[in-house]
Write a protein that holds these residues in place. Structure first.
Motif, short mmCIF file in Angstrom:
data_model
loop_
_atom_site.label_atom_id
_atom_site.label_comp_id
_atom_site.label_asym_id
_atom_site.label_seq_id
_atom_site.Cartn_x
_atom_site.Cartn_y
_atom_site.Cartn_z
N ILE A 68 0.68 -1.18 -0.02
CA ILE A 68 0.06 0.04 0.08
C ILE A 68 1.03 1.14 -0.10
N THR A 69 0.76 2.15 -1.17
CA THR A 69 1.30 3.49 -1.14
C THR A 69 0.78 4.44 -0.51
N VAL A 70 1.40 5.20 0.38
CA VAL A 70 0.68 6.54 0.82
C VAL A 70 1.16 7.66 0.46
N GLN A 71 0.57 8.70 -0.12
CA GLN A 71 1.40 9.95 -0.46
C GLN A 71 0.11 11.15 0.16
N GLY A 72 1.03 11.95 0.69
CA GLY A 72 0.16 13.08 1.13
C GLY A 72 -1.00 12.72 2.07
N GLY A 73 -0.92 11.52 2.98
CA GLY A 73 -1.71 11.07 3.88
C GLY A 73 -2.79 10.39 3.30
N ARG A 74 -2.87 10.29 1.96
CA ARG A 74 -4.01 9.08 1.43
C ARG A 74 -3.19 8.10 0.50
N VAL A 75 -4.13 6.94 0.45
CA VAL A 75 -3.52 5.91 -0.46
C VAL A 75 -3.36 6.18 -1.88
N THR A 76 -2.68 5.93 -2.41
CA THR A 76 -2.65 6.28 -4.09
C THR A 76 -2.20 5.00 -4.69
N ASP A 77 -1.91 3.96 -3.99
CA ASP A 77 -1.66 2.73 -4.90
C ASP A 77 -1.83 1.36 -3.98
N VAL A 78 -2.51 0.38 -4.63
CA VAL A 78 -2.71 -0.73 -3.62
C VAL A 78 -2.30 -1.92 -4.70
N ARG A 79 -1.46 -2.65 -4.50
CA ARG A 79 -1.16 -4.04 -5.22
C ARG A 79 -0.96 -5.06 -4.08
N GLY A 80 -0.71 -6.31 -4.97
CA GLY A 80 -0.16 -7.37 -4.22
C GLY A 80 1.09 -7.45 -3.85
N ASP A 81 1.51 -7.86 -2.69
CA ASP A 81 2.91 -7.94 -2.20
C ASP A 81 3.55 -8.98 -2.85
N PRO A 82 4.51 -9.03 -3.63
CA PRO A 82 5.14 -10.33 -4.38
C PRO A 82 5.86 -10.93 -3.19
N ASP A 83 6.49 -10.47 -2.01
CA ASP A 83 7.11 -11.00 -1.05
C ASP A 83 6.37 -11.86 0.03
N ASP A 84 4.95 -11.77 -0.09
CA ASP A 84 4.25 -12.35 0.75
C ASP A 84 4.26 -14.00 0.34
N PRO A 85 4.46 -14.83 1.50
CA PRO A 85 4.94 -16.27 1.11
C PRO A 85 3.56 -17.06 0.92
N LEU A 86 2.41 -16.53 1.03
CA LEU A 86 1.32 -17.13 0.91
C LEU A 86 0.52 -16.74 -0.51
N SER A 87 0.40 -15.50 -0.46
CA SER A 87 -0.31 -15.00 -1.79
C SER A 87 0.65 -14.63 -2.90
N ARG A 88 1.76 -14.26 -2.67
CA ARG A 88 2.89 -14.15 -3.88
C ARG A 88 2.36 -13.14 -4.77
N GLY A 89 1.96 -12.10 -4.31
CA GLY A 89 1.74 -10.92 -5.35
C GLY A 89 0.21 -11.01 -5.71
N HIS A 90 -0.50 -12.05 -5.63
CA HIS A 90 -1.82 -11.97 -6.00
C HIS A 90 -2.71 -10.97 -5.20
N ILE A 91 -3.62 -10.20 -5.96
CA ILE A 91 -4.49 -9.52 -5.43
C ILE A 91 -5.99 -9.72 -6.35
N CYS A 92 -7.02 -9.50 -5.61
CA CYS A 92 -8.39 -9.57 -6.28
C CYS A 92 -9.08 -7.97 -6.14
N PRO A 93 -10.05 -7.84 -6.67
CA PRO A 93 -10.61 -6.32 -6.96
C PRO A 93 -11.14 -5.79 -5.37
N LYS A 94 -11.36 -6.65 -4.40
CA LYS A 94 -11.64 -6.36 -3.30
C LYS A 94 -10.57 -5.88 -2.45
N GLY A 95 -9.36 -6.18 -2.80
CA GLY A 95 -8.25 -5.66 -2.04
C GLY A 95 -7.91 -4.13 -2.44
N THR A 96 -8.22 -3.96 -3.69
CA THR A 96 -7.85 -2.65 -4.34
C THR A 96 -9.31 -1.55 -3.60
N ALA A 97 -10.22 -2.10 -3.17
CA ALA A 97 -11.06 -1.19 -2.66
C ALA A 97 -10.95 -0.95 -1.14
#
Length: 710
Positions: free
Chosen positions: A35-64
């Motif tokens: 999750i990227t925060v700039q100016g006190g607000r979220v500007t980007d959400v993407r899957g974490d490629p270093d998470d050992p379980l999800s390996r960078g996966h993200i679905c539309p709910k996570g971006t919300a």
């Protein structure tokens, strides 16, 4: 109760600009997020490629997640209903008032007159999960209801009867299997569900890439069918017959393999006798699956070195859900695919809720509902009984209700009846951040902080994960001085009801990790924001069994006693048209419908019919759907993805009721599946709601809308 300050264990400084890592706690997949925060607000959400379980996966709910954080309809301070309007309250005044009202009902009518209902999000927030139990204990009521008996109680019933504990649930080792048999499951939409498997698309593709098979049986050709090697339609409610036929063929062909657990498995002969009448030929007319297909699948599954059978929501929410989940486990066990690599295995979570469990404990039938005599399971009563227990006068009648992160008006059978019942309660309080179809009946709403504001550890879902990992999520944003965390709300009520104070979730989490086998501490997890990889699932039986005898029970007595009820269906004529539910990737039961980015696009609350059942009707036409308990209208989608005799409607919609504060959901109101489902239809073995297979009729209306495909 003081406002959070810089010394509070859960207070956090303003979100600094930069990158934050945490797990998404919106569904069971628990995907790692960057999750990227700039100016006190979220500007980007993407899957974490270093998470050992999800390996960078993200679905539309996570971006919300940022949308939920900023939702203008979300409540942040207590609200009291005054007539048709709502007035804000201070926290101490609200907690004083709620505790006094609950105490008054207890004193006048007894503790069981105060009921609780905990919704699905309760287990997606470690603050609630680790604190609500103390609140329930302080209430002292046996009138406990949760979302469990809507869609997953049969899993827990089978786990308790076969392995000794409701959380002893075998999980498919999908990353190492070569034959994955799925029934009534759509993991492409759910990312698992009692199989925490983020990025399941890639996991299914990997099975096929290594020459394996992915077999799916379902009344609807779902999104997951696209990644299967074999797909077969099966009639709703007949899965137990098919599973018995598979077992019948395994035994008839001499393909059982029980050597690796033969010394601790009991009931093999009883299971063989139980399966004997259910030959593939005997059940094919009822299931719609040909005997030749059944025989081939049974032999291939039993012969595969590494195979796992998995049955999910479609098996659980029918009249034979308990038998289905028992038979899935039994099929895995007798073919040598339980507790073996690539089969159905048991995770070893770092925070292990089974660490202090006692072998041989009784988990069901210790008390029953007042009106229908339905049995409790693990301290909970079947939610199909909630409305009648409120509406039926007499000793023990429910007169007050606490809902926690739940919307049962849209999720339990015959939601219209429950809607009426809630309006007549003496007192109702909802611990919930939204004014929804259920909480609109509350006298007081106590909204907790959630989402990006709360620390979180997935206490439950590591018990269901396809790989052993651990991850602690720090808050991204601080809460306002006039907000409260969920555990603070429970602590405030417990202190007022019992005089006791609660340990914080962090304290409980630290103690739980100390009793686990991983050796991890909370500081270790905080130092590893991507999570800690604890490796693939490992064999653990018989050491993890919690039955009284220390054995795996293949043929539990309650299951055997329920078989005549199933066998009687072989001679029954199927209903001409029955209704099933539909899971959608951009939805999460009822409460994700207020997020604009998830509700974009064409109407998703459509009823799907096979062309054979849609004669005289037009694609896109609004049609009337009737059941024994109610009627709704919905746009028609004609498709051969559903088999003849089946209608399919997504669950969680029905946002046209007045008195809510859900602006986006109201624009996409849809119709509630549970205005049609029948509380009289249950799995008699477990008490779970049978919301699939509801007999319906469909009728043309004069209203013709735009095509559902537009």
């Amino acid at each position: 109760m003081t406002a959070p300050d810089s010394t509070h264990p859960y207070a956090s400084p303003p979100a600094p600009d930069g990158v934050h890592y945490r797990a998404c706690n919106l569904c069971e997949a628990i995907c790692g997020l960057k999750i990227t925060v700039q100016g006190g607000r979220v500007t980007d959400v993407r899957g974490d490629p270093d998470d050992p379980l999800s390996r960078g996966h993200i679905c539309p709910k996570g971006t919300a997640l940022p949308d939920l954080h900023a939702d203008p309809d979300r409540l942040k301070t207590p609200m009291r209903r005054v007539g048709d309007s709502w007035e804000p309250m201070e926290w101490d005044a609200a907690l004083d008032y709620v505790a006094a009202q609950l105490q008054a009902v207890r004193e006048q009518h007894g503790a069981d007159a105060v009921a609780t209902f905990q919704g699905n999000p309760s287990v997606h927030n470690s603050g609630t999960l680790l604190s609500a139990g103390a609140f329930l204990k302080a209430l002292g009521s046996r009138s406990r209801y949760t979302a469990t008996s809507i869609d997953q109680l049969p899993h827990h019933f089978a786990g308790a009867e076969m392995f000794g504990h409701p959380l002893m649930l075998p999980i498919p080792d999908v990353d190492r299997t070569d034959f994955f048999l799925m029934m009534g499951a759509n993991p492409l939409a759910s990312n698992g569900s009692i199989m925490t498997a983020p990025g399941i698309r890639d996991r299914l593709k990997a099975i096929r890439a290594r020459g394996g098979r992915v077999v799916l049986l379902d009344p609807r050709r779902t999104e997951s069918a696209e990644y299967a090697t074999d797909f077969h339609h099966i009639r709703p409610g007949t899965d137990a017959l098919f599973l018995l036929a598979l077992l019948n063929e395994v035994f008839a062909s001499g393909l059982e393999r029980t050597a690796h657990l033969g010394g601790v498995m009991t009931g093999l002969d009883a299971l063989k006798a139980a399966a004997a009448p259910f030959t593939p030929e005997a059940v094919e007319a009822r299931t719609g699956v040909s005997a030749s297909v059944t025989r081939e699948l049974a032999r291939a599954f039993a012969s595969a070195p590494r195979a796992a059978a998995y049955g999910r929501i479609g098996l659980s929410i029918q009249e034979f859900g308990g038998l289905c989940q028992w038979l899935v486990n039994a099929l895995n066990a007798v073919t040598g695919h339980v507790d073996t690599e690539g089969g159905a295995m048991f995770p070893s979570p770092a925070f292990d809720l089974l660490a202090g469990a006692k072998a041989g404990a009784t988990h069901h039938g210790r008390h029953h509902t007042r009106v229908r005599g339905l049995p409790e399971f693990d301290g909970e009563l079947p939610n199909v009984a909630l409305a009648e227990e409120i509406l039926t006068p007499g000793d023990g009648q429910i007169r007050a209700l606490i809902t926690v992160a739940g919307n049962p008006v849209l999720s339990v059978p015959d939601g219209q009846a429950l809607d009426r019942a809630l309006s007549g309660l003496d007192f109702m309080v909802s611990i919930d951040p939204y004014l929804n179809e259920t909480t609109r009946h509350a006298h007081v709403i106590l909204p907790p902080a959630f989402g990006l504001e709360v620390p979180h550890y997935d206490v439950i879902f590591h018990h269901f994960a396809v790989r052993n990992t651990a991850r602690y999520s720090q808050p991204v944003f601080p809460i306002r001085p006039d907000q409260r965390f969920d555990y603070q709300i429970f602590d405030g009520l417990v202190q007022r009801l019992s005089g006791r104070a609660l340990a914080t979730p962090e304290q409980r989490l630290g103690a739980g990790l100390a009793h686990g086998r991983s050796g991890l501490t909370l500081d270790d997890l905080k130092a590893n924001p991507h999570g800690v990889d604890l490796g693939p699932l490992q064999p653990c039986l018989p050491g993890r069994l919690l039955t009284a005898t220390g054995e795996l029970h293949l043929a539990p007595a309650p299951m055997l006693a329920d078989l005549p009820r199933l066998q009687a269906t072989l001679d029954q004529t199927p209903e001409p048209l029955v209704l099933i539910g539909r899971r959608q990737l951009r939805s999460n039961n009822s409460w994700m419908h207020n997020t604009p980015r998830l509700m974009r696009g064409p109407d998703r609350c459509t009823v799907q019919l096979n062309p054979a059942d849609a004669q005289g009707l037009e694609h896109g036409q609004t049609i009337l759907i009737r059941s024994r308990v109610g009627e709704i209208t919905a746009p028609l989608e004609i498709t051969d993805t559903v088999m003849p005799g089946v209608a399919c409607l997504p669950h969680g919609f029905g946002h046209a009721r007045g008195g809510t504060r859900l602006s986006t959901a109201a624009q996409h109101a849809g119709a509630s599946l549970n205005d049609l489902t029948d509380p009289a239809r249950i799995d008699a073995l477990t008490g779970n709601a049978a919301v699939n297979g509801t007999p319906i009729t469909v009728h043309a209306t004069e209203q013709v809308g735009e095509s559902a495909a537009d």
